[in-house]
Motif scaffolding. Structure first.
Motif, PDB file in Angstrom:
ATOM      1  N   PHE A 129       0.832  -1.204   0.000  1.00  0.00           N
ATOM      2  CA  PHE A 129       0.000   0.000   0.000  1.00  0.00           C
ATOM      3  C   PHE A 129       0.869   1.257   0.000  1.00  0.00           C
ATOM      4  N   THR A 130       1.959   1.219   0.738  1.00  0.00           N
ATOM      5  CA  THR A 130       2.880   2.362   0.729  1.00  0.00           C
ATOM      6  C   THR A 130       3.447   2.591  -0.662  1.00  0.00           C
ATOM      7  N   SER A 131       3.734   1.500  -1.378  1.00  0.00           N
ATOM      8  CA  SER A 131       4.242   1.633  -2.749  1.00  0.00           C
ATOM      9  C   SER A 131       3.222   2.335  -3.641  1.00  0.00           C
ATOM     10  N   LEU A 132       1.949   1.996  -3.460  1.00  0.00           N
ATOM     11  CA  LEU A 132       0.890   2.652  -4.232  1.00  0.00           C
ATOM     12  C   LEU A 132       0.838   4.142  -3.919  1.00  0.00           C
ATOM     13  N   VAL A 133       0.884   4.479  -2.645  1.00  0.00           N
ATOM     14  CA  VAL A 133       0.831   5.891  -2.240  1.00  0.00           C
ATOM     15  C   VAL A 133       2.000   6.663  -2.842  1.00  0.00           C
ATOM     16  N   LEU A 134       3.204   6.086  -2.752  1.00  0.00           N
ATOM     17  CA  LEU A 134       4.388   6.771  -3.284  1.00  0.00           C
ATOM     18  C   LEU A 134       4.293   6.923  -4.799  1.00  0.00           C
ATOM     19  N   ALA A 135       3.777   5.915  -5.480  1.00  0.00           N
ATOM     20  CA  ALA A 135       3.621   6.017  -6.934  1.00  0.00           C
ATOM     21  C   ALA A 135       2.688   7.168  -7.296  1.00  0.00           C
ATOM     22  N   LEU A 136       1.603   7.305  -6.549  1.00  0.00           N
ATOM     23  CA  LEU A 136       0.667   8.406  -6.793  1.00  0.00           C
ATOM     24  C   LEU A 136       1.328   9.760  -6.548  1.00  0.00           C
ATOM     25  N   LEU A 137       2.063   9.861  -5.437  1.00  0.00           N
ATOM     26  CA  LEU A 137       2.713  11.125  -5.088  1.00  0.00           C
ATOM     27  C   LEU A 137       3.784  11.495  -6.103  1.00  0.00           C
ATOM     28  N   TRP A 138       4.651  10.543  -6.441  1.00  0.00           N
ATOM     29  CA  TRP A 138       5.746  10.838  -7.366  1.00  0.00           C
ATOM     30  C   TRP A 138       5.223  11.171  -8.750  1.00  0.00           C
ATOM     31  N   ALA A 139       4.191  10.447  -9.206  1.00  0.00           N
ATOM     32  CA  ALA A 139       3.608  10.762 -10.510  1.00  0.00           C
ATOM     33  C   ALA A 139       3.000  12.158 -10.501  1.00  0.00           C
ATOM     34  N   GLY A 140       2.491  12.566  -9.341  1.00  0.00           N
ATOM     35  CA  GLY A 140       1.887  13.880  -9.198  1.00  0.00           C
ATOM     36  C   GLY A 140       2.855  14.990  -8.872  1.00  0.00           C
ATOM     37  N   GLY A 141       4.142  14.716  -9.019  1.00  0.00           N
ATOM     38  CA  GLY A 141       5.138  15.780  -8.869  1.00  0.00           C
ATOM     39  C   GLY A 141       5.676  15.994  -7.479  1.00  0.00           C
ATOM     40  N   HIS A 142       5.211  15.211  -6.484  1.00  0.00           N
ATOM     41  CA  HIS A 142       5.765  15.356  -5.141  1.00  0.00           C
ATOM     42  C   HIS A 142       7.175  14.778  -5.124  1.00  0.00           C
ATOM     43  N   PRO A 143       8.173  15.518  -4.634  1.00  0.00           N
ATOM     44  CA  PRO A 143       9.564  15.049  -4.713  1.00  0.00           C
ATOM     45  C   PRO A 143       9.821  13.839  -3.817  1.00  0.00           C
ATOM     46  N   PRO A 144      10.541  12.840  -4.316  1.00  0.00           N
ATOM     47  CA  PRO A 144      10.875  11.670  -3.502  1.00  0.00           C
ATOM     48  C   PRO A 144      11.949  12.003  -2.483  1.00  0.00           C
ATOM     49  N   LYS A 145      11.969  11.257  -1.388  1.00  0.00           N
ATOM     50  CA  LYS A 145      12.970  11.473  -0.342  1.00  0.00           C
ATOM     51  C   LYS A 145      14.209  10.624  -0.614  1.00  0.00           C
ATOM     52  N   VAL A 146      14.873  10.938  -1.701  1.00  0.00           N
ATOM     53  CA  VAL A 146      16.133  10.285  -2.040  1.00  0.00           C
ATOM     54  C   VAL A 146      17.136  11.379  -2.409  1.00  0.00           C
ATOM     55  N   GLU A 147      18.410  11.025  -2.383  1.00  0.00           N
ATOM     56  CA  GLU A 147      19.446  11.985  -2.735  1.00  0.00           C
ATOM     57  C   GLU A 147      19.276  12.440  -4.186  1.00  0.00           C
ATOM     58  N   GLN A 148      19.537  13.710  -4.425  1.00  0.00           N
ATOM     59  CA  GLN A 148      19.425  14.236  -5.778  1.00  0.00           C
ATOM     60  C   GLN A 148      20.379  13.520  -6.718  1.00  0.00           C
TER      61      GLN A 148
END
Length: 528
Positions: free
Chosen positions: A87-106
């Motif tokens: 479920f967390t993977s689904l949420v992150l996919a939605l957020l990242w597709a919607g332009g929310h920046p991921p919490k990973v190193e640039q």
């Protein structure tokens, strides 16, 4: 589809979307398709930036894609419902597709974007697999940030016929271009390292330029994390070399004996350990394996650690916390049929054996717990124990013996894994009382027979026990001055997370005590 708590949580997350996304599903008349339709409609109803349609034409039914409306190439596809651990993977996919920046190193995002060539990934996961989300999320991140990367993430329970056809018997299983490419947990950094052939050389060159440390911790499990935190809090220059930060904790599902925390999961604890270490000025070098130790010639000199990539690091003191790995049976057929019926994680791979016959090797707590869990999924479980009796806690034994589809065999030595070339078909064992051999027809074997310390690289340097464990005293000191050790790789009698953490703290305090009694170093600086 979603309960009230999950719905409220998801609505909060979707408020973070910066641009519209589209959910396009391919569905049929089956129950799974109905659930997919229900889930996507619920998601779309929670945000005006999400639209859902059901006119997809994908070959897998049900499946759905998540696409950034402004950039059609930014898309990821799920075949089956990413619920449970995903479920967390689904949420992150939605957020990242919607332009929310991921919490990973640039630097990771930059490496993804610069990756040459075209890469078509397919990854199989199960909803009970705690190792799968990292692979699912890594491939999602890559697909949404590079138009030449596609990721299709397949829930094995929904697409069981496909799993059978491709011979997937362990998850996560990653295919690249239709060919099996990786089995087991992988971080995005590990995936990039496999794809980017120049990454190893660049990392080695960067590491070799680092100045000597006052304390260098080898290993990023509970012991190593605790050691790094304790030395960093003393204000001394600390580095950590970890083959996989979190260590074996990453492969542990339920943790219910970590005092003050009633229940947690291994990946969550591993993430908490890493975040805690990052609170301090600690130089973490992840995905690096130590290969050779060159002790200092004189007390107060610099110890050297050579890495598998050819780089070397130096430090005035060392904390060795390389942990342990699952012990193998070391019988003919085991290696040949690894991930083809021979497995080591019942939580991850158990659902793939639904309705089949399996064996569990080992009668300790891990083995009996695995047999109990599997009995609820498979047709029959045979538990095979070398000793004359089971060694698990009495309450676990009682539960196991109450199950109707479990057979317990003691005084049995596993001697061979048989298969048909593509999958396991049987286990051969010797009755130690009668010296006779027997064959059990089955489809899966789960090995749960203890741990082996990761200390082969230390032979000929520090003193090791007959079992290969690093010999330490009450202060965590090894046989060499300035070198300390902690955790499951040592002679500490009980291999427990909480004990490893305490041992890591002990080793760190001992290393600090050692350092303050040495003459001041001449060139242990950032620019040395």
């Amino acid at each position: 589809m979603l309960d009230a708590a999950l719905t409220a949580q998801l609505k909060q997350y979707l408020a973070m979307l910066r641009e519209p996304i589209e959910l396009v599903a391919t569905v049929g008349d089956d129950a799974k398709s109905a659930q997919t339709r229900e889930l996507l409609n619920e998601i779309a109803a929670l945000s005006d930036k999400v639209t859902a349609s059901f006119d997809g034409e994908d070959a897998r039914v049900p499946s759905f894609s998540i696409t950034r409306a402004s950039a059609r190439h930014a898309t990821v596809r799920f075949a089956g419902l990413p619920l449970g651990h995903e479920f967390t993977s689904l949420v992150l996919a939605l957020l990242w597709a919607g332009g929310h920046p991921p919490k990973v190193e640039q630097s990771v995002i930059d490496q993804i974007k610069a990756l040459p060539g075209s890469h078509d990934f397919e990854a199989y996961f199960s909803l009970t697999c705690h190792n799968c989300p990292e692979v699912v999320q890594a491939l999602t991140l890559m697909a949404l940030n590079n138009p030449n990367i596609s990721a299709t993430l397949i829930e094995g329970g929904t697409h069981n016929a496909e799993v059978e056809a491709r011979g997937v018997m362990a998850v996560p299983a990653t295919f690249l271009g239709g060919t099996m490419w990786g089995s087991g947990k992988m971080t995005v950094e590990e995936i990039l390292a496999k794809l980017d052939t120049g990454a190893v050389e660049r990392a080695a060159a960067e590491i070799s330029q680092k100045a000597p440390y006052e304390v260098l911790v080898i290993g990023g499990g509970p012991a190593g994390a605790a050691g790094a935190i304790y030395t960093a809090r003393k204000g001394i220059r600390t580095g950590v070399v970890a083959e996989r930060f979190g260590g074996q904790v990453q492969d542990t599902l339920g943790i219910e004996n970590f005092i003050s925390v009633s229940k947690t999961e291994g990946p969550k604890l591993a993430m908490a350990l890493e975040n805690h270490v990052k609170d301090y000025d600690v130089d973490v070098m992840n995905l690096q394996r130590a290969e050779k130790l060159i002790p200092a010639k004189d007390e107060g000199g610099l110890h050297e650690v050579v890495l598998a990539n050819g780089a070397s690091l130096k430090a005035r003191t060392l904390i060795l916390s390389t942990g342990a790995r699952w012990r193998q049976m070391n019988v003919p057929g085991e290696t040949e049929y690894a991930n083809k019926g021979v497995a080591y994680c019942p939580h991850c791979d158990g659902p793939l054996f639904k309705g089949k016959r399996v064996a569990v090797i080992g009668g300790g707590n891990s083995g009996v717990e695995a047999a109990i869990d599997l009995a609820g999924l498979v047709a029959h479980v045979t538990l095979v124990e070398f000793d004359t009796q089971l060694r698990a806690d009495a309450v676990l034994q009682a539960k196991l013996r109450s199950l109707p589809n479990v057979t317990i065999i003691t005084s049995a030595l596993s001697t061979e894994v048989k298969g048909d070339g593509s999958k396991v078909t049987a286990l051969v064992y010797k009755d130690r009382n009668e010296e006779t051999f027997h064959t059990i027809a089955l489809e899966g074997i789960f090995v749960q027979i203890g741990l082996v310390p990761n200390t082969e690289w230390l032979k000929g340097t520090v003193a090791l026990s007959q079992r290969g464990e690093i010999e330490i005293d009450a202060h965590g000191a090894t046989s060499l001055p300035g070198i300390y050790a902690a955790g499951d790789c040592t002679t500490v009698p009980y291999k427990q997370i909480i004990i490893a953490m305490g041992a890591g703290a002990t080793a760190a305090l001992s290393a600090f005590d050692h350092l303050i009694r040495l003459p001041a170093p001449e060139t242990v600086t950032e620019n040395a």
